[in-house]
Design a protein around this motif. Structure first.
Motif, PDB file in Angstrom:
ATOM      1  N   UNK A 333       0.811  -1.235   0.000  1.00 41.79           N
ATOM      2  CA  UNK A 333       0.000   0.000   0.000  1.00 41.79           C
ATOM      3  C   UNK A 333       0.836   1.273   0.000  1.00 41.79           C
ATOM      4  N   UNK A 334       2.028   1.219   0.601  1.00 41.85           N
ATOM      5  CA  UNK A 334       2.865   2.422   0.701  1.00 41.85           C
ATOM      6  C   UNK A 334       4.247   2.097   0.142  1.00 41.85           C
ATOM      7  N   UNK A 335       4.451   2.420  -1.134  1.00 41.32           N
ATOM      8  CA  UNK A 335       5.757   2.169  -1.762  1.00 41.32           C
ATOM      9  C   UNK A 335       6.805   3.142  -1.215  1.00 41.32           C
ATOM     10  N   UNK A 336       6.380   4.350  -0.850  1.00 40.41           N
ATOM     11  CA  UNK A 336       7.278   5.434  -0.441  1.00 40.41           C
ATOM     12  C   UNK A 336       6.948   5.871   0.992  1.00 40.41           C
ATOM     13  N   UNK A 337       7.316   5.044   2.003  1.00 35.65           N
ATOM     14  CA  UNK A 337       6.868   5.340   3.361  1.00 35.65           C
ATOM     15  C   UNK A 337       7.484   6.607   3.958  1.00 35.65           C
ATOM     16  N   UNK A 338       8.741   6.942   3.623  1.00 34.26           N
ATOM     17  CA  UNK A 338       9.329   8.178   4.167  1.00 34.26           C
ATOM     18  C   UNK A 338       8.513   9.390   3.735  1.00 34.26           C
ATOM     19  N   UNK A 339       8.287   9.486   2.441  1.00 32.81           N
ATOM     20  CA  UNK A 339       7.563  10.642   1.918  1.00 32.81           C
ATOM     21  C   UNK A 339       6.135  10.674   2.425  1.00 32.81           C
ATOM     22  N   UNK A 340       5.483   9.496   2.438  1.00 29.08           N
ATOM     23  CA  UNK A 340       4.090   9.446   2.903  1.00 29.08           C
ATOM     24  C   UNK A 340       3.998   9.881   4.349  1.00 29.08           C
ATOM     25  N   UNK A 341       4.900   9.394   5.192  1.00 27.63           N
ATOM     26  CA  UNK A 341       4.841   9.757   6.606  1.00 27.63           C
ATOM     27  C   UNK A 341       4.973  11.278   6.775  1.00 27.63           C
ATOM     28  N   UNK A 342       5.909  11.872   6.029  1.00 31.83           N
ATOM     29  CA  UNK A 342       6.099  13.323   6.140  1.00 31.83           C
ATOM     30  C   UNK A 342       4.833  14.065   5.707  1.00 31.83           C
ATOM     31  N   UNK A 343       4.234  13.630   4.603  1.00 37.25           N
ATOM     32  CA  UNK A 343       3.025  14.280   4.107  1.00 37.25           C
ATOM     33  C   UNK A 343       1.843  14.055   5.044  1.00 37.25           C
ATOM     34  N   UNK A 344       1.662  12.818   5.422  1.00 34.01           N
ATOM     35  CA  UNK A 344       0.472  12.468   6.208  1.00 34.01           C
ATOM     36  C   UNK A 344       0.524  13.102   7.597  1.00 34.01           C
ATOM     37  N   UNK A 345       1.720  13.130   8.224  1.00 34.56           N
ATOM     38  CA  UNK A 345       1.820  13.713   9.566  1.00 34.56           C
ATOM     39  C   UNK A 345       1.642  15.228   9.524  1.00 34.56           C
ATOM     40  N   UNK A 346       2.115  15.868   8.452  1.00 36.27           N
ATOM     41  CA  UNK A 346       1.860  17.308   8.322  1.00 36.27           C
ATOM     42  C   UNK A 346       0.358  17.553   8.245  1.00 36.27           C
ATOM     43  N   UNK A 347      -0.351  16.709   7.493  1.00 42.08           N
ATOM     44  CA  UNK A 347      -1.802  16.849   7.393  1.00 42.08           C
ATOM     45  C   UNK A 347      -2.506  16.521   8.692  1.00 42.08           C
ATOM     46  N   UNK A 348      -1.941  15.612   9.471  1.00 40.50           N
ATOM     47  CA  UNK A 348      -2.586  15.194  10.716  1.00 40.50           C
ATOM     48  C   UNK A 348      -2.693  16.340  11.719  1.00 40.50           C
ATOM     49  N   UNK A 349      -1.770  17.319  11.629  1.00 40.76           N
ATOM     50  CA  UNK A 349      -1.861  18.467  12.540  1.00 40.76           C
ATOM     51  C   UNK A 349      -3.229  19.132  12.440  1.00 40.76           C
ATOM     52  N   UNK A 350      -3.799  19.113  11.224  1.00 44.10           N
ATOM     53  CA  UNK A 350      -5.122  19.722  11.043  1.00 44.10           C
ATOM     54  C   UNK A 350      -6.238  18.844  11.595  1.00 44.10           C
TER      55      UNK A 350
END
Ligand SMILES: [Zn+2]
Length: 818
Positions: A333-350
């Motif tokens: 499901x997540x080929x690029x976990x580093x990038x996804x984590x950075x993107x998803x956690x930034x969004x999670x702040x909201x």
């Protein structure tokens, strides 16, 4: 041609140099957990029982927080919670004993770090926590704009600028994310018109995550098979996969791919089949998500497909039972976990911050510290690439100064076939389509390459967002349709009839090279598709992702992606769409199919590909192996053609009149350009397979642009241009524009547009003959029979075409010799 790359590098260097990451060690110690308990570490702060230990730290500044854990063996997980309310700040639930949890927290936040021992003999682990400051006074406004691209040539010019060009395009436009004023300048400097679609992406993100909170509050279970009501975070994916494997060992096998990412994360997946650990010859369907960090729905749909199969099987659904018993499904499901984590956690702040009352008037002004941090971290939410940082950057992918969208490789331009061609950049690591330093230089693409090279993957879907598209090769218009176009198109069209997307060639969005199926299809012959899910952004409100799944979106014309995936899975099972080797061999022998060949990059340089797959002959001594055809698609198609003459001598021309500069590329007035009629020589003994049109002028002070049209009977330009070249002012010793036309015939009008010309220009048309002819050919697999494994008893060449079945008797050849 303007050297845009150099400008962008300079901007990036200033950014990094001006804001050194300030990191702080918050904790570094060995922790001891006396006994193990197999459960989720990230679902909540534990308060009783065994199997975990907690530490408390305080954030010195607003910024990113990273917890790392390492034990000698077993399965450990780690989570970071807000002390006051137990919200999850970061988590890591990989299989194994190395964990990396990173997220964001505000200044003064008290954090509980929870280390969990799930299994294994090691009772102690090294635990460290670091923070890295983010300057919350620096907030860039990012916009989504719609750029006018009247024709394919202009689409490709746009795609070559190194901007953050999205996968969302349609008739006459492509959407682009502008990260800075410099990005906007780049558009206007290259004569592009655009309109603003989303004036403030951070504000939109805040509103969408508020919508997600509201949706989750009133929705007990969504219409997706897991029932999820919010986007998963990275640790949710790995936690879900771990639990599915634990609860369904008869259907689910965990997979960890070969290469860890730049930040040290494993890339995990699951394989779903009855008897999942058997080494049999069933055909394989691969479902991929999140090559691009910000494309969250692509991971959700890949993951939900795993739930669809597992829950359907348990329910006794006849269609699912048939598919799960006749095929194997691999979900990453997540080929690029580093990038996804950075993107998803930034969004999670909201998802965590203030609430609807903060900035109720929607003017963008917020007071909640998590919202303020979210705005500063927001560029990372729109991250596209992986986390290969620039040499000397230090820091990590969550740290905005270094990890922001700029550096990184686009994993979907890093696959080897046609690597480095149009739609990808090979020189500037800060461009959004940077293809990397070489083909397969990145762990993310290498992981998928090795997975696909060691399985008979007959169907593959790589999910992306967003444009409502089902894409199939070719990615470059110049490649022509594939040898498998009839079945490729049929399946694409059938899937599109379910999700309501447009079924089309990859290049119809814009020319691309080095994408997943550029390589997977051309190396293996397995049918690969790119899904561009949805039409409403990279990660729209979660309810949109549910609608796209179940076919309740505005565009859906059938059962959504759920129904489309069923068709892909049924294509996987359908032997008329791939090849079958069957016959008799000694029970317990290992059959190996192997093929080594050279695959070409765009420039023509090649690299070695090896496909190497095995199956075990069952106790019955009768094997059935579902494989891809033995001949690669490009070999089966052939290329080039015999020359029927020589190319003509060049035709030279020059400016005959003065024109008035107009700085109007799209619709210049008549006094701004000069037309020259060129007739391509033809007749006996002449073979002009390619014409290259070039105009040049003595110094880079001037700026002319060029469009080439077909000429009508009167010698006037007609229709859309067949080739264009519209670069900005040139930084070399002379200025030029150049563009080619394949298989030129008849007459053309070369229009030289005076963008900012102060000196005369000269022009030249050069001709070339066809590329050398290579007739369609057949290739074979080398079939080894080994027993025990590794000891070759027989080897033979086997040809098998698509839809064909070959019956072989290996009983005598493969006997153990005494
Ligand atoms: Zn994408």
């Amino acid at each position: 041609m303007r050297k845009l790359g150099a400008v962008a590098v300079a901007v990036g260097a200033v950014l990094v140099g001006a804001c050194p990451a300030s990191a702080a060690d918050l904790l570094r110690k060995d922790v001891t957990v006396a006994s193990s308990v197999d459960r989720s570490c990230t679902q909540g702060k534990l308060s009783s029982g065994a199997g975990y230990v907690q530490e408390t730290v305080t954030m010195p500044t607003a910024g990113s927080v990273t917890a790392q854990l390492m034990a000698a063996s077993g399965d450990w997980d780690v989570a970071v919670f807000k002390a006051e309310n137990g919200q999850v700040i970061a988590g890591s639930t990989s299989r194994g004993a190395r964990e990396l949890a990173s997220g964001y927290a505000v200044a003064g936040q008290r954090l509980v770090v929870q280390a969990c021992r799930l299994s294994g003999g090691a009772s102690s682990a090294g635990l460290s926590v670091q923070s890295s400051a983010i300057d919350t006074t620096k907030v860039a406004t990012e916009q989504l704009v719609r750029v006018s691209t009247p024709n394919a040539a202009r689409e490709n010019v746009l795609n070559g600028l190194g901007l953050d060009v999205t996968e969302h395009g349609g008739a006459g436009f492509v959407d682009v994310v502008l990260h800075s004023a410099a990005d906007a300048t780049k558009l206007t400097a290259n004569n592009f018109n655009y309109t603003v679609e989303v004036p403030n992406l951070a504000l939109q993100a805040r509103q969408q995550r508020q919508a997600d909170r509201a949706y989750a509050a009133v929705t007990a279970a969504s219409g997706m098979p897991s029932g999820r009501t919010t986007y998963r975070r990275l640790f949710d994916y790995t936690d879900d996969m771990k639990r599915l494997a634990r609860e369904h060992p008869d259907l689910v096998r965990p997979i960890t791919l070969n290469h860890v990412t730049y930040e040290g994360r494993p890339v995990e997946g699951i394989e779903i089949a009855t008897n999942p650990n058997a080494r049999d010859g069933r055909p394989v369907f691969v479902q991929l998500g999140v090559h691009h960090a910000r494309e969250w729905p692509s991971g959700e749909h890949a993951m939900e497909w795993a739930y669809e199969l597992i829950t359907g099987y348990r329910r006794g659904d006849a269609r699912v039972k048939r598919l799960v018993s006749t095929t194997r499904t691999i979900v990453i499901p997540i080929v690029n976990p580093d990038g996804f984590n950075a993107s998803r956690e930034a969004g999670e702040l909201y998802m965590r911050g203030g609430g609807a009352s903060d900035d109720a008037d929607g003017d963008g002004t917020v007071t909640d510290p998590e919202f303020i941090l979210a705005a500063a971290a927001h560029p990372n939410e729109y991250r596209r690439k992986n986390c290969r940082l620039l040499v000397g950057d230090g820091g990590n992918c969550n740290q905005v100064d270094t990890g922001v969208y700029g550096p990184g490789v686009d994993p979907n331009r890093n696959y080897g076939a046609f690597w480095g061609g149009p739609g990808a950049d090979t020189t500037n690591p800060l461009t959004q389509t940077y293809a990397g330093p070489g083909p397969f230089s990145e762990p993310e693409s290498q992981n998928i390459r090795e997975l696909v090279s060691t399985r008979q993957v007959t169907t593959l879907i790589t999910n992306h967002t967003f444009s409502g598209l089902v894409l199939r090769p070719p990615g470059l218009a110049a490649q022509g349709t594939t040898v498998d176009e009839p079945i490729y198109k049929a399946l694409g069209d059938q899937m599109a009839a379910q999700n309501g997307y447009a079924s089309q060639y990859g290049y119809e969005l814009y020319d691309t090279t080095g994408t997943t199926e550029d390589w997977s299809y051309n190396a293996t012959g397995g049918l690969g598709f790119t899904f561009e899910i949805g039409d409403a952004g990279f990660h729209p409100p979660f309810s949109d992702t549910v609608d796209e799944w179940q076919g309740t979106s505005d565009d859906a014309t059938g059962g959504g992606n759920r129904a489309a995936y069923y068709l892909a899975q049924e294509n996987t099972a359908n032997a008329t769409k791939h090849s079958v080797l069957t016959g008799k061999a000694p029970a317990g022998a290992v059959l190996r199919l192997k093929k080594t060949f050279q695959t070409a990059t765009y420039s023509g340089s090649t690299f070695t590909d090896t496909l190497d797959t095995t199956m075990l002959v069952p106790s019955s001594g009768v094997f059935e192996w579902h494989t891809n055809p033995s001949t690669r698609p490009l070999v089966a198609k052939g290329s080039g053609r015999p020359a029927h003459g020589s190319p003509s001598a060049p035709i030279e021309f020059a400016s005959k009149k003065s024109t008035t500069p107009c700085a109007n590329f799209d619709t210049p007035p008549p006094d701004c350009y000069e037309d020259t009629l060129i007739t391509v020589p033809s007749g006996t003994g002449i073979d002009n397979a390619k014409a290259t049109f070039r105009v040049e002028w003595p110094t880079p002070v001037s700026d002319y642009d060029m469009k080439v049209y077909k000429a009508d009977a009167a010698g006037n330009a007609t229709g859309d241009p067949v080739a264009v070249s519209g670069n900005g002012a040139t930084s070399g010793v002379l200025g030029y524009e150049e563009a080619a036309v394949l298989d030129p015939a008849g007459s053309y009008v070369v229009r030289v547009i005076n963008y900012a010309g102060v000196e005369p220009w000269t022009g030249k048309v050069s001709f070339e003959g066809p590329p050398p002819a290579s007739a369609p050919q057949q290739e074979t697999w080398t079939l080894f029979c080994e027993q025990p494994e590794g000891v070759i008893r027989s080897a033979r060449q086997v040809y098998v075409g698509r839809g064909e079945k070959r019956t072989l008797d290996l009983r005598t050849d493969c006997k153990v010799r005494r």
